[in-house]
Design a protein around this motif. Structure first.
Motif, PDB file in Angstrom:
ATOM      1  N   ASN A 272       0.830  -1.202   0.000  1.00 29.67           N
ATOM      2  CA  ASN A 272       0.000   0.000   0.000  1.00 29.67           C
ATOM      3  C   ASN A 272       0.861   1.248   0.000  1.00 29.67           C
ATOM      4  N   GLU A 273       0.490   2.220  -0.825  1.00 31.19           N
ATOM      5  CA  GLU A 273       1.154   3.515  -0.763  1.00 31.19           C
ATOM      6  C   GLU A 273       0.766   4.211   0.538  1.00 31.19           C
ATOM      7  N   ALA A 274       1.553   5.200   0.932  1.00 33.70           N
ATOM      8  CA  ALA A 274       1.265   5.947   2.162  1.00 33.70           C
ATOM      9  C   ALA A 274      -0.013   6.755   2.005  1.00 33.70           C
ATOM     10  N   SER A 275      -0.700   6.967   3.128  1.00 32.28           N
ATOM     11  CA  SER A 275      -1.894   7.816   3.164  1.00 32.28           C
ATOM     12  C   SER A 275      -1.684   8.877   4.243  1.00 32.28           C
ATOM     13  N   LYS A 276      -2.679   9.718   4.458  1.00 35.03           N
ATOM     14  CA  LYS A 276      -2.581  10.739   5.506  1.00 35.03           C
ATOM     15  C   LYS A 276      -2.477  10.100   6.882  1.00 35.03           C
ATOM     16  N   LYS A 277      -3.106   8.925   7.042  1.00 33.90           N
ATOM     17  CA  LYS A 277      -3.127   8.260   8.346  1.00 33.90           C
ATOM     18  C   LYS A 277      -2.002   7.254   8.529  1.00 33.90           C
ATOM     19  N   ASN A 278      -1.610   6.591   7.444  1.00 32.98           N
ATOM     20  CA  ASN A 278      -0.698   5.451   7.574  1.00 32.98           C
ATOM     21  C   ASN A 278       0.527   5.575   6.687  1.00 32.98           C
ATOM     22  N   LYS A 279       1.611   4.957   7.152  1.00 27.14           N
ATOM     23  CA  LYS A 279       2.802   4.849   6.334  1.00 27.14           C
ATOM     24  C   LYS A 279       2.578   3.795   5.252  1.00 27.14           C
ATOM     25  N   ALA A 280       3.368   3.889   4.197  1.00 27.98           N
ATOM     26  CA  ALA A 280       3.335   2.834   3.189  1.00 27.98           C
ATOM     27  C   ALA A 280       3.709   1.509   3.849  1.00 27.98           C
TER      28      ALA A 280
END
Length: 288
Positions: A272-280
């Motif tokens: 998964n690519e990084a999101s505002k909440k989580n790291k990649a």
């Protein structure tokens, strides 16, 4: 007088009932909703990626248990060690660009750029000996190519358009012969966008119903596992292309799934690519 008292009493009672209902409604809205836990899969293990791989877009299992990764801005292959949680090596193969999928076979890495160009990196793990050639396929940025996988027998690559295919009603899985580097004119598998399995996902523009972000072939069954990152889901196809199962992926677990691969034993990994909440991240996933 009695009529007035009765009317007042009724009004008071009705007011109390309305107030009570309003309070209960407000209370319900304020209470956090209990989210249903996914039942189709279990996340066995999670590896958070370093900043260099915050936009990890493709992964490929390597024979020694390491993971080859690309991210969609740099022309580099990163070798990631799941045991030490570290990048062991990075191999430069091209200038910056929109790199999406990666497949590996017999010491050669193949990387798909979104405009349909493939970069073939021979001896990519041998320090100072990597050699890159590139070639165009019949696909272009209009197709927005993100998928790249190796066939079960290692004789050809598999790719699929994320956006438009030759016909909007299907998305094809196309073979690319490793010797001739040519794409078969007819897809080996056609995923019908109007299949009953996609009933809950059908878009007004039918080609947007399913947008493949990557694919992998199960090493034991030969089934195709096709991933989507926009509306996270995993579609499993029989060898003949029949849709066997569509699994919705919870966005809390899969913020933007872009890469998929199997170990030789059939263990499933999704990145998964990084999101505002989580790291990649890379997730080891068990399907229930």
């Amino acid at each position: 007088m009695k009529t007035i008292k009765y009317t007042l009493a009724v009004t008071v009672v009705l007011s109390l009932i309305i107030a009570l209902l309003a309070f209960q409604g407000l209370k319900t809205d304020d209470e956090p909703k209990q989210k249903k836990a996914p039942t189709d899969y279990t996340i066995v293990q999670k590896w958070e990626m370093p900043k260099y791989l915050k936009e990890i877009s493709g992964i490929a299992w390597l024979p020694d248990g390491k993971m080859a990764c690309v991210q969609d801005e740099e022309g580099e292959i990163f070798i990631y060690d799941l045991e030490s949680n570290k990048i062991l090596q990075n191999i430069h193969f091209a200038d910056s660009g929109d790199y999406e999928g990666i497949a590996v076979h017999n010491g050669t890495a193949y990387v798909m750029r979104s405009d349909g160009k493939i970069f073939e990196v021979a001896r990519f793990r041998e320090s100072g000996k990597a050699k890159t050639i590139s070639y165009k396929t019949e696909f272009s940025s209009k197709n927005n190519m993100e998928t790249l996988a190796i066939s079960r027998d290692g004789s050809y690559l598999i790719t699929a358009p994320k956006d438009r295919d030759k016909v909007d009603e299907f998305k094809g899985l196309y073979k690319i012969d490793l010797e001739s580097r040519l794409v078969d004119a007819v897809p080996t598998v056609s995923i019908n966008m109007e299949d009953d399995a996609f009933e809950d996902y059908l878009e007004k523009k039918v080609y947007k119903t399913f947008s493949p972000s990557d694919a992998a072939v199960h090493p034991l069954t030969g089934e195709y596992y096709v991933l989507e990152g926009i509306d996270p889901k995993l579609v499993i196809l029989e060898k003949d292309g029949t849709i066997k199962r569509v699994i919705e992926l919870d966005e809390d677990d899969f913020a933007q799934p872009e890469g998929i691969t199997f170990s030789k034993e059939g263990i499933l990994f999704i990145s998964n690519e990084a999101s505002k909440k989580n790291k990649a991240n890379i997730l080891q996933v068990k399907l229930n």
